[in-house]
Design an enzyme around this catalytic site. Structure first.
Site, PDB file in Angstrom:
ATOM      1  N   ASP A 120       0.969  -1.233   0.071  1.00 49.72           N
ATOM      2  CA  ASP A 120      -0.309  -0.201  -0.155  1.00 49.72           C
ATOM      3  C   ASP A 120       1.214   1.296   0.116  1.00 49.72           C
ATOM      4  O   ASP A 120       2.066   1.126  -0.227  1.00 49.72           O
ATOM      5  CB  ASP A 120      -0.939   0.051   1.039  1.00 49.72           C
ATOM      6  CG  ASP A 120      -0.646  -0.225   2.494  1.00 49.72           C
ATOM      7  OD1 ASP A 120       1.454   0.127   2.941  1.00 49.72           O
ATOM      8  OD2 ASP A 120      -1.119  -0.168   3.807  1.00 49.72           O
ATOM      9  N   SER A 154      -0.173 -10.391  -2.821  1.00 48.61           N
ATOM     10  CA  SER A 154      -1.626  -9.836  -1.075  1.00 48.61           C
ATOM     11  C   SER A 154      -1.500 -10.981  -0.334  1.00 48.61           C
ATOM     12  O   SER A 154      -2.681 -10.823   0.512  1.00 48.61           O
ATOM     13  CB  SER A 154      -2.505 -10.499  -2.075  1.00 48.61           C
ATOM     14  OG  SER A 154      -2.421  -8.730  -3.330  1.00 48.61           O
ATOM     15  N   SER A 336      -6.091 -13.265   3.313  1.00 46.45           N
ATOM     16  CA  SER A 336      -4.696 -12.140   2.697  1.00 46.45           C
ATOM     17  C   SER A 336      -4.862 -10.821   3.326  1.00 46.45           C
ATOM     18  O   SER A 336      -5.428 -10.422   4.503  1.00 46.45           O
ATOM     19  CB  SER A 336      -5.927 -12.022   1.307  1.00 46.45           C
ATOM     20  OG  SER A 336      -7.060 -11.444   1.193  1.00 46.45           O
ATOM     21  N   TYR A 337      -4.038 -10.184   2.431  1.00 48.51           N
ATOM     22  CA  TYR A 337      -3.817  -8.193   2.930  1.00 48.51           C
ATOM     23  C   TYR A 337      -4.660  -7.914   3.194  1.00 48.51           C
ATOM     24  O   TYR A 337      -6.271  -7.825   2.699  1.00 48.51           O
ATOM     25  CB  TYR A 337      -3.334  -7.800   1.535  1.00 48.51           C
ATOM     26  CG  TYR A 337      -2.560  -6.632   2.126  1.00 48.51           C
ATOM     27  CD1 TYR A 337      -1.517  -6.320   3.500  1.00 48.51           C
ATOM     28  CD2 TYR A 337      -2.216  -5.591   1.464  1.00 48.51           C
ATOM     29  CE1 TYR A 337      -1.007  -5.174   3.809  1.00 48.51           C
ATOM     30  CE2 TYR A 337      -2.102  -4.579   2.109  1.00 48.51           C
ATOM     31  CZ  TYR A 337      -1.463  -4.114   3.399  1.00 48.51           C
ATOM     32  OH  TYR A 337      -0.658  -3.293   3.726  1.00 48.51           O
ATOM     33  N   PRO A 338      -4.803  -7.516   4.310  1.00 47.56           N
ATOM     34  CA  PRO A 338      -6.988  -7.056   4.650  1.00 47.56           C
ATOM     35  C   PRO A 338      -6.702  -5.581   4.581  1.00 47.56           C
ATOM     36  O   PRO A 338      -7.590  -5.310   5.390  1.00 47.56           O
ATOM     37  CB  PRO A 338      -6.364  -7.469   6.446  1.00 47.56           C
ATOM     38  CG  PRO A 338      -5.186  -7.286   6.709  1.00 47.56           C
ATOM     39  CD  PRO A 338      -4.267  -7.424   5.405  1.00 47.56           C
TER      40      PRO A 338
END
Length: 855
Positions: A120, A154, A336-338
């Site tokens: 991100d 991810s 997975s990536y939150p």
């Protein structure tokens, strides 16, 4: 040909360990880094078709943080308006981790840098923080090739990680710059307003009960939503209305309550007219019977905002706590990536493969097998924002693998995923219309046809079937009762966290990463309290602030200002906006607003006068002022202060713990009565002078120092009279006799949290003027009562003995930490240590060496 060295950096130590395990096929060797927080995982492999030596380590979040240069951090000497233009600098985010030095040492001579930071904007920013530390010490290749690479992933699964390793890309500097701009905007604006407000209002009012009167470009609009709902509730004027309710006997055993098609009327006379018209009717005529199949759609794929909403409204967790748990589940490889805004599964996402992992689960297996038996699976189409795939489970886990809240969040994420690929819920609605005295009434009920996704997401299941009786068109049904009912309109309820998240997302306040932080901040600052159902109820302080902003400059609290700034920051991230121009434009707007705010602060102050007590009206008489000899008042609400009404002077006090007078003793420098601060039943305490605490009398004393750091030559409680030995754990600390601790006597470091228990149950304990010839520590004078003596041969007193070297006393020494430091120094516990331990600073003299033996 020598091997290339590939240096790789993840965002957290646990993530680095997981990545190394996957990339090395479980063949890596690990060692601890010199900073004690990060490990280095090493293995041999191949990179770009050549043999390579891999080193995987991590940072612990941001390496650097933005701050003002030296003198601008002084609240007392700097005008807050200067903060909009003064110099800033990057400082180590956590100095004790020595992260820049750690990265430079481990990366030295590396040929390639591969960054595995979170995918991100914040992660991109940390990428460039790492690059700045690592690039100067790398061994550059003579070939013109890219040597700084970025992994995009991810989920922490073997498939995703190895795919990311095979598709490395360049780090995105534009996204990093947008974060730099946001950090600087928030720092300058937040600090300027916060410093001014805090000093202005805490200098006048005593019961604000908040350490900081803070302002934030995102935090304040967030509070504004809560206060706006509060104002709606308080200004709501209930209005009476009337409705007609008809009850009919549909069958021998079934009554139906009919709903009036006019719903309600606000004119009593008109409502009474209708009531008179139908109250004498004996029968209701069936005028229409209709049935319609309806669908309750399965959910879209899960994104961050929806996860936070459900965690708050359904699981009773704060958004902040939910995201901490989600981050942990991600780094452990369970989900997975939150942090994502996307609600659409990628076309290549292996839905069947993920489902098959859960076929044998005792919790989800039956529902998964039902879904797989249907053949083709087509989730609802969502929105692809282009950041990360939706939040999905990555591997099966049992309840025993988690604590209570972690399991509940994991359980929800799995059930939501299964729900997104399950059929829609289908049900049949039956509606029967009636005529009563030429007025229309109706009743309806529903029958479940296919539970669909609600089998798994059971909290969304329909209420039990409301079976409608078998009536016929034009049938006349006996009426049991006709009532005219009066009711009052009611105001909306306070905003829940879930509703607030929706408003913040709608108005562009914060990001999916920062939304829970802003909500947590307004709670921590005592601007709102969290009520039942996780409703956010503004406090008097929060209400006064928002109303004050509205009086002076409504834009300070409206969401439109922050939304506009976010749009500009997104232009930087996309490479379509100039960093310097956007930054200068935003800061100049807020600088002018700040100047206007300061000039009109009286408008807000009038609200505070009506709500809060002045300092002279607050608190209770406590200790005497050294200037006027009159009593000062102790204001116990946050922040704790002493206020002298006669001198109109305020003195801040240590945070946490409790205060009491210290034997009515006075400071020899200023005649203020000494106070005693105690930091809890197992913590340390020290005496201090309220005036010296705020205005240090000696150059070497820092603001906020107690008597245990004062070098006054004749004070019985100063460092010269109570200091015993150098601390074995921190570079500048001195172990000082804590005069508050008897009969459980202890030495406490005046810089860190080290505490040493000594001579328990002694009647008197004091520091002698002599020093130990062996270790240079100050010697002690110990006195016991005969019945409690712990000295050999029944002795009750020993003079000029060293607690470290004298055999009579060394067995009466036990090491421990202050209670509030235990969590920071895990694994040490109580009891006497033997040796200095790994990773400690080398003691600087014999006195410190002996202290380190017990520390």
């Amino acid at each position: 040909m020598s091997k290339s060295t590939v240096f790789m950096v993840a965002e957290k130590p646990s993530l680095a360990a997981s990545l190394a395990k996957i990339l090395s096929n479980n063949s890596c060797h690990s060692r601890k880094g010199f900073n004690g927080a990060c490990s280095i995982h090493e293995w041999n492999g191949s990179f770009k078709g050549q043999s390579a030596f891999f080193k995987m380590t991590s940072v612990c979040g941001h390496v650097m943080s933005l701050d003002f240069t030296g003198r601008y951090n002084n609240w007392d000497s700097v005008d807050p308006v200067e903060l909009f233009t003064c110099p800033t600098e990057k400082k180590e985010a956590t100095p004790k981790l020595k992260m820049p030095a750690f990265l430079s040492q481990e990366a030295k001579g590396s040929n390639y840098l591969v960054l595995w930071l979170d995918c991100d904007k914040e992660g991109e920013n940390i990428c460039f923080e790492v690059i700045n530390e690592v690039e100067p010490v790398m061994a550059r290749s003579h070939r013109r090739e890219q040597f700084i690479l970025r992994a995009k992933f991810s989920a922490i699964t073997e498939k995703d990680i190895k795919a990311a390793m095979n598709c490395l890309v360049s780090p995105n500097e534009n996204e990093s710059k947008s974060v730099d701009a946001r950090q600087e905007i928030d720092l300058r604006i937040g600090c300027a307003f916060t410093r001014f407000q805090t000093r202005f209002f805490q200098g006048k009012y005593g019961n604000l009960d908040s350490t900081l009167i803070s302002y934030g470009p995102c935090q304040t609009p967030t509070l504004g939503f809560c206060v706006e709902r509060h104002d709606t509730i308080k200004t709501f004027q209930p209005e009476p209305f009337w409705l007609i309710q008809v009850s009919v006997q549909a069958t021998e055993f079934r009554k139906l309550v009919l709903e009036w098609e006019r719903v309600r009327l606000f004119d009593r006379e008109v409502a009474s007219t209708f009531h008179q018209k139908i109250k004498d009717c004996k029968q209701a005529k069936v005028t229409d019977i209709s049935q319609k199949e309806k669908v309750k759609q399965r959910p879209q794929a899960l994104n961050t905002v929806e996860l936070m909403r459900v965690a708050s409204s359904g699981l009773g967790m704060s958004p902040h706590s939910a995201m901490i748990i989600a981050e942990r589940l991600y780094t452990q490889g369970y989900i997975s990536y939150p942090r994502t805004e996307t609600t659409h599964y990628p076309e290549n996402f292996d839905i069947i493969g993920v489902l098959k992992q859960f076929r044998q689960s005792p919790d989800f297996g039956a529902d998964v097998r039902d879904v797989l038996s249907q053949g083709s699976i087509h989730p609802r189409k969502g929105q692809d924002v282009g950041d990360h795939p939706p939040i999905t489970p990555m591997t099966l886990a049992s309840r025993e693998a988690f604590d209570h809240d972690s399991w509940r969040l994991y359980d929800y994420i799995v059930r939501h995923f299964i729900g997104t690929v399950s059929p829609d819920c289908k049900y049949l609605v039956t509606r029967i219309d009636f005529d009563v005295g030429h007025e229309s009434f109706s009743v309806s009920g529903k029958k479940l046809l296919d539970a669909g996704f609600t089998r798994t997401m059971h909290w969304q299941a329909l209420s039990p079937d409301e079976h409608m009786p078998d009536l016929k068109l034009n049938q006349m049904i006996p009426i049991n009762e006709v009532k005219l009912i009066e009711r009052l309109t009611s105001p909306p309820d306070y905003l829940t966290e879930s509703e607030l998240i929706t408003l913040m997302e709608k108005h562009g306040i914060g990001t999916d990463a920062s939304i829970p932080v802003h909500i947590n901040n307004i709670s921590q600052r005592n601007y709102v309290t969290v009520g039942s159902g996780r409703k956010l109820i503004p406090t008097a302080l929060g209400i006064s602030l928002v109303h004050g902003y509205r009086r002076i400059d409504p834009q300070l609290v409206l969401p439109t200002m922050r939304s506009a700034v976010e749009e500009q920051l997104n232009l930087i991230a996309k490479g379509r906006g100039n960093y310097d121009e956007i930054l200068h434009h935003a800061l100049e707007i807020f600088r002018l607003k700040f100047i206007y705010f300061v000039q009109h602060i009286e408008s807000m102050d009038h609200l505070f006068e009506d709500t809060f007590s002045t300092l002279s009206q607050s608190g209770r008489n406590f200790s005497r002022c050294g200037a006027c000899r009159r009593f000062m008042k102790l204001v116990a609400s946050k922040p704790a202060r002493l206020h002298c009404p006669n001198c109109d002077a305020t003195y801040s006090l240590p945070a946490g713990g409790s205060f009491k007078l210290f034997n009515e003793l006075k400071c020899p420098l200023d005649d203020f009565e000494l106070l005693l601060w105690v930091g809890g039943p197992n913590g340390k305490g020290y005496p201090f002078c309220p005036y010296c605490y705020v205005y240090p009398p000696f150059r070497e004393m820092k603001k906020g120092s107690g008597c245990n750091q004062c070098t006054h030559p004749s004070c019985a409680y100063g460092l010269n009279a109570t200091g015993v030995a150098s601390c074995g754990e921190c570079p500048n600390g001195i172990l000082v006799l804590d005069p508050t601790s008897g009969p459980k006597w202890q030495l406490a470091c005046n810089q860190c949290q080290v505490v040493i228990k000594i001579c328990e149950d002694a009647n008197k304990l004091s520091v002698a003027n002599s020093t130990c010839p062996e270790c240079d520590a100050r010697q002690m004078i110990v006195e016991y009562r005969p019945e409690k003596t712990k000295l050999a041969n029944g002795l009750t007193k020993i003079k000029d003995a060293c607690i470290f070297c004298s055999p009579e006393l060394s067995d009466l020494v036990e090491k421990r930490y202050a209670s509030h430091a235990k969590s920071k120094r895990g694994g040490r516990g109580r009891g006497r240590g033997r040796g200095r331990g790994r990773g400690r600073a080398k003691p600087k003299d014999k006195m410190a060496q002996l202290a380190a033996y017990f520390v």
